[in-house]
Design a protein around this motif. Structure first.
Motif, PDB file in Angstrom:
ATOM      1  N   GLU A 276      42.275  11.521  88.735  1.00  0.00           N
ATOM      2  CA  GLU A 276      42.669  12.577  89.673  1.00  0.00           C
ATOM      3  C   GLU A 276      41.525  13.528  89.988  1.00  0.00           C
ATOM      4  O   GLU A 276      41.501  14.145  91.056  1.00  0.00           O
ATOM      5  N   ARG A 277      40.596  13.646  89.086  1.00  0.00           N
ATOM      6  CA  ARG A 277      39.487  14.571  89.305  1.00  0.00           C
ATOM      7  C   ARG A 277      38.346  13.907  90.087  1.00  0.00           C
ATOM      8  O   ARG A 277      37.859  14.455  91.074  1.00  0.00           O
ATOM      9  N   SER A 278      37.939  12.729  89.655  1.00  0.00           N
ATOM     10  CA  SER A 278      36.795  12.076  90.323  1.00  0.00           C
ATOM     11  C   SER A 278      37.213  11.322  91.582  1.00  0.00           C
ATOM     12  O   SER A 278      36.407  11.137  92.493  1.00  0.00           O
ATOM     13  N   LYS A 279      38.476  10.835  91.631  1.00  0.00           N
ATOM     14  CA  LYS A 279      38.999  10.058  92.769  1.00  0.00           C
ATOM     15  C   LYS A 279      38.131   8.841  93.064  1.00  0.00           C
ATOM     16  O   LYS A 279      37.962   8.429  94.220  1.00  0.00           O
ATOM     17  N   ALA A 280      37.585   8.261  92.019  1.00  0.00           N
ATOM     18  CA  ALA A 280      36.619   7.175  92.183  1.00  0.00           C
ATOM     19  C   ALA A 280      37.305   5.828  92.416  1.00  0.00           C
ATOM     20  O   ALA A 280      38.262   5.465  91.719  1.00  0.00           O
ATOM     21  N   VAL A 281      36.807   5.112  93.416  1.00  0.00           N
ATOM     22  CA  VAL A 281      37.186   3.711  93.617  1.00  0.00           C
ATOM     23  C   VAL A 281      35.891   2.899  93.653  1.00  0.00           C
ATOM     24  O   VAL A 281      34.883   3.354  94.180  1.00  0.00           O
ATOM     25  N   ARG A 282      35.950   1.711  93.072  1.00  0.00           N
ATOM     26  CA  ARG A 282      34.747   0.875  92.957  1.00  0.00           C
ATOM     27  C   ARG A 282      34.828  -0.300  93.931  1.00  0.00           C
ATOM     28  O   ARG A 282      35.858  -0.987  94.007  1.00  0.00           O
ATOM     29  N   PHE A 283      33.763  -0.518  94.677  1.00  0.00           N
ATOM     30  CA  PHE A 283      33.642  -1.681  95.555  1.00  0.00           C
ATOM     31  C   PHE A 283      32.813  -2.721  94.812  1.00  0.00           C
ATOM     32  O   PHE A 283      31.614  -2.531  94.582  1.00  0.00           O
ATOM     33  N   VAL A 284      33.438  -3.833  94.434  1.00  0.00           N
ATOM     34  CA  VAL A 284      32.764  -4.904  93.697  1.00  0.00           C
ATOM     35  C   VAL A 284      32.478  -6.040  94.680  1.00  0.00           C
ATOM     36  O   VAL A 284      33.383  -6.761  95.102  1.00  0.00           O
ATOM     37  N   MET A 285      31.217  -6.190  95.060  1.00  0.00           N
ATOM     38  CA  MET A 285      30.832  -7.192  96.052  1.00  0.00           C
ATOM     39  C   MET A 285      30.551  -8.523  95.376  1.00  0.00           C
ATOM     40  O   MET A 285      29.810  -8.602  94.393  1.00  0.00           O
ATOM     41  N   MET A 315      27.238  -6.995  93.311  1.00  0.00           N
ATOM     42  CA  MET A 315      26.892  -5.581  93.196  1.00  0.00           C
ATOM     43  C   MET A 315      28.172  -4.757  93.087  1.00  0.00           C
ATOM     44  O   MET A 315      29.239  -5.171  93.556  1.00  0.00           O
ATOM     45  N   GLN A 316      28.061  -3.600  92.451  1.00  0.00           N
ATOM     46  CA  GLN A 316      29.186  -2.671  92.364  1.00  0.00           C
ATOM     47  C   GLN A 316      28.733  -1.292  92.834  1.00  0.00           C
ATOM     48  O   GLN A 316      27.698  -0.805  92.400  1.00  0.00           O
ATOM     49  N   ASP A 342      21.602  -0.636  97.235  1.00  0.00           N
ATOM     50  CA  ASP A 342      21.884  -0.894  95.825  1.00  0.00           C
ATOM     51  C   ASP A 342      22.954   0.083  95.355  1.00  0.00           C
ATOM     52  O   ASP A 342      23.518   0.848  96.143  1.00  0.00           O
ATOM     53  N   GLU A 343      23.213   0.070  94.038  1.00  0.00           N
ATOM     54  CA  GLU A 343      24.311   0.868  93.481  1.00  0.00           C
ATOM     55  C   GLU A 343      24.082   2.372  93.564  1.00  0.00           C
ATOM     56  O   GLU A 343      25.042   3.147  93.539  1.00  0.00           O
ATOM     57  N   MET A 344      22.820   2.808  93.678  1.00  0.00           N
ATOM     58  CA  MET A 344      22.532   4.230  93.573  1.00  0.00           C
ATOM     59  C   MET A 344      22.052   4.871  94.882  1.00  0.00           C
ATOM     60  O   MET A 344      21.947   6.089  94.965  1.00  0.00           O
ATOM     61  N   SER A 345      21.769   4.080  95.893  1.00  0.00           N
ATOM     62  CA  SER A 345      21.237   4.630  97.149  1.00  0.00           C
ATOM     63  C   SER A 345      22.368   4.947  98.133  1.00  0.00           C
ATOM     64  O   SER A 345      23.471   4.394  98.046  1.00  0.00           O
ATOM     65  N   GLN A 346      22.048   5.830  99.070  1.00  0.00           N
ATOM     66  CA  GLN A 346      23.055   6.206 100.055  1.00  0.00           C
ATOM     67  C   GLN A 346      23.534   4.991 100.840  1.00  0.00           C
ATOM     68  O   GLN A 346      22.734   4.163 101.268  1.00  0.00           O
ATOM     69  N   ALA A 347      24.835   4.929 101.026  1.00  0.00           N
ATOM     70  CA  ALA A 347      25.426   3.904 101.881  1.00  0.00           C
ATOM     71  C   ALA A 347      25.770   4.534 103.226  1.00  0.00           C
ATOM     72  O   ALA A 347      25.870   5.750 103.349  1.00  0.00           O
TER      73      ALA A 347
END
Length: 368
Positions: A276-285, A315-316, A342-347
């Motif tokens: 609920e705090r981070s609201k994170a969803v992961r895209f697993v390619m 990639m995730q 990559d995982e850490m750069s702006q999309a």
């Protein structure tokens, strides 16, 4: 003062003023609307000292004058009245006002009109004529990216960039950036860059008629927007917008095309079990698929697989679900593009086949 106005005419103007009036303020007069009546009709004015709105209403004026009434309570009363003529009459003492319609009658206390702040004068020269539909698109596609942190005042608005043949608006909160450009002219010789406060954007958006034009001008400390006989006045933000061009990545070498509705629905479902705090969803390619996942240790986990055309490496990338939702809720195209490195750069997310505008949405991955 004594006047008679149609309910619908008066209600429309009062509804626009509601967003201006501050519910919580230390200056009582700012909770009121200033009503000025003369032979040409009725003028209404509300302000919070940062943003003000002046509008007009057709009315039959028997006695001219000026008074103030509580904006919220007046709106509630007028809303509840039947669709008929409404009479507003100030008593001889000037301390109360009668509002009557049909068999209903009420008295409201007033505050002295002399206490109401005097708004700045409109700039004489119109700097640009902004097409209503184009301006509405600029606002709707960027305002959700404005920061809500008061300390970062230079991000508390959106940058409007006017050129002779196009209009752009940019907003960022440091975690994502929205940039939309419309290929429409704001007038011959129009050239300006100005930072528009969040509240100003919201109120301008409410005033816009898609078929209309908004006349924009500015003074030393204020911005002015005039349309349909209404004038919105806004104090300028005394700050410089950051160099947003540097944030937009140029080296993203991977991309995936999504069906917008399927992606939006998947994110909406999967996010139900995100933190609920981070609201994170992961895209697993993976090969020809993207799996969208979320998990909260004490609640559970969810995932949904979307078939896509992708042949790059596994990639995730983790995103804030709100940020993805904001973008998908305003684009109208059937397909959207996700560009990444990559995982850490702006999309970057973009609509595919957008008609009449270009939209770039930069989103920072989350580190979890």
């Amino acid at each position: 003062m004594e006047l008679v106005a149609r309910k619908n005419d008066l209600l429309k103007e009062l509804s626009l003023l509601q967003g201006i009036v501050e519910r919580k303020n230390t200056i009582p007069i700012l909770a009121n609307v200033l009503i000025q009546a003369d032979k040409s009709g009725v003028s209404l004015l509300a302000t919070d000292l940062d943003v003000g709105l002046r509008s007009k209403c057709e009315a039959t004026v028997t006695k001219t004058g000026t008074l103030t009434l509580p904006a919220k309570k007046l709106f509630e009363i007028v809303s509840a009245l039947p669709d008929t003529d409404i009479r507003i009459e100030e008593d001889k003492s000037g301390k109360s006002v009668t509002i009557a319609a049909d068999r209903f009658e009420s008295k409201m206390q007033t505050l002295p009109a002399s206490e109401f702040p005097t708004p700045p004068q409109d700039a004489a020269q119109v700097e640009a004529s902004l097409p209503g539909a184009a301006l509405k698109r600029l606002i709707s596609h960027t305002r959700f990216a404005i920061t809500s942190e008061d300390t970062r005042y230079f991000l508390n608005g959106a940058q409007l960039v006017l050129k002779s043949n196009e209009m752009s608006m940019i907003a960022t909160d440091g975690h994502r950036l929205a940039l939309v450009t419309v290929k429409e002219s704001a007038g011959k010789g129009a050239k300006s860059e100005v930072l528009l406060p969040r509240k100003t954007l919201n109120e301008v958006g409410r005033l816009i008629d898609d078929a209309g034009v908004v006349e924009f001008s500015q003074g030393e400390n204020h911005l002015f927007f005039k349309t349909e006989g209404r004038l919105l006045i806004s104090r300028k933000i005394d700050a410089n917008f950051p160099a947003y061009e540097r944030v937009i990545p140029k080296s993203n070498d991977k991309s995936i095309e999504f069906d917008r509705d399927r992606l939006a629905a998947a994110v909406k479902r999967v996010r139900l079990l995100s933190n609920e705090r981070s609201k994170a969803v992961r895209f697993v390619m993976g090969k020809d698929q993207v799996e969208i996942t979320s998990s909260t240790p004490e609640v559970g986990e969810a995932h949904e697989v979307l078939p896509v055309d992708y042949s790059g490496g596994a990639m995730q990338i983790c995103f804030n679900a709100d940020y993805v939702d904001n973008f998908l809720s305003v684009v109208e195209t059937e397909s959207v593009l996700l560009e990444f490195k990559d995982e850490m750069s702006q999309a970057v997310m973009k609509p595919i086949g957008a008609d009449g505008y270009e939209y770039t949405y930069v989103i920072m991955p989350m580190r979890i």
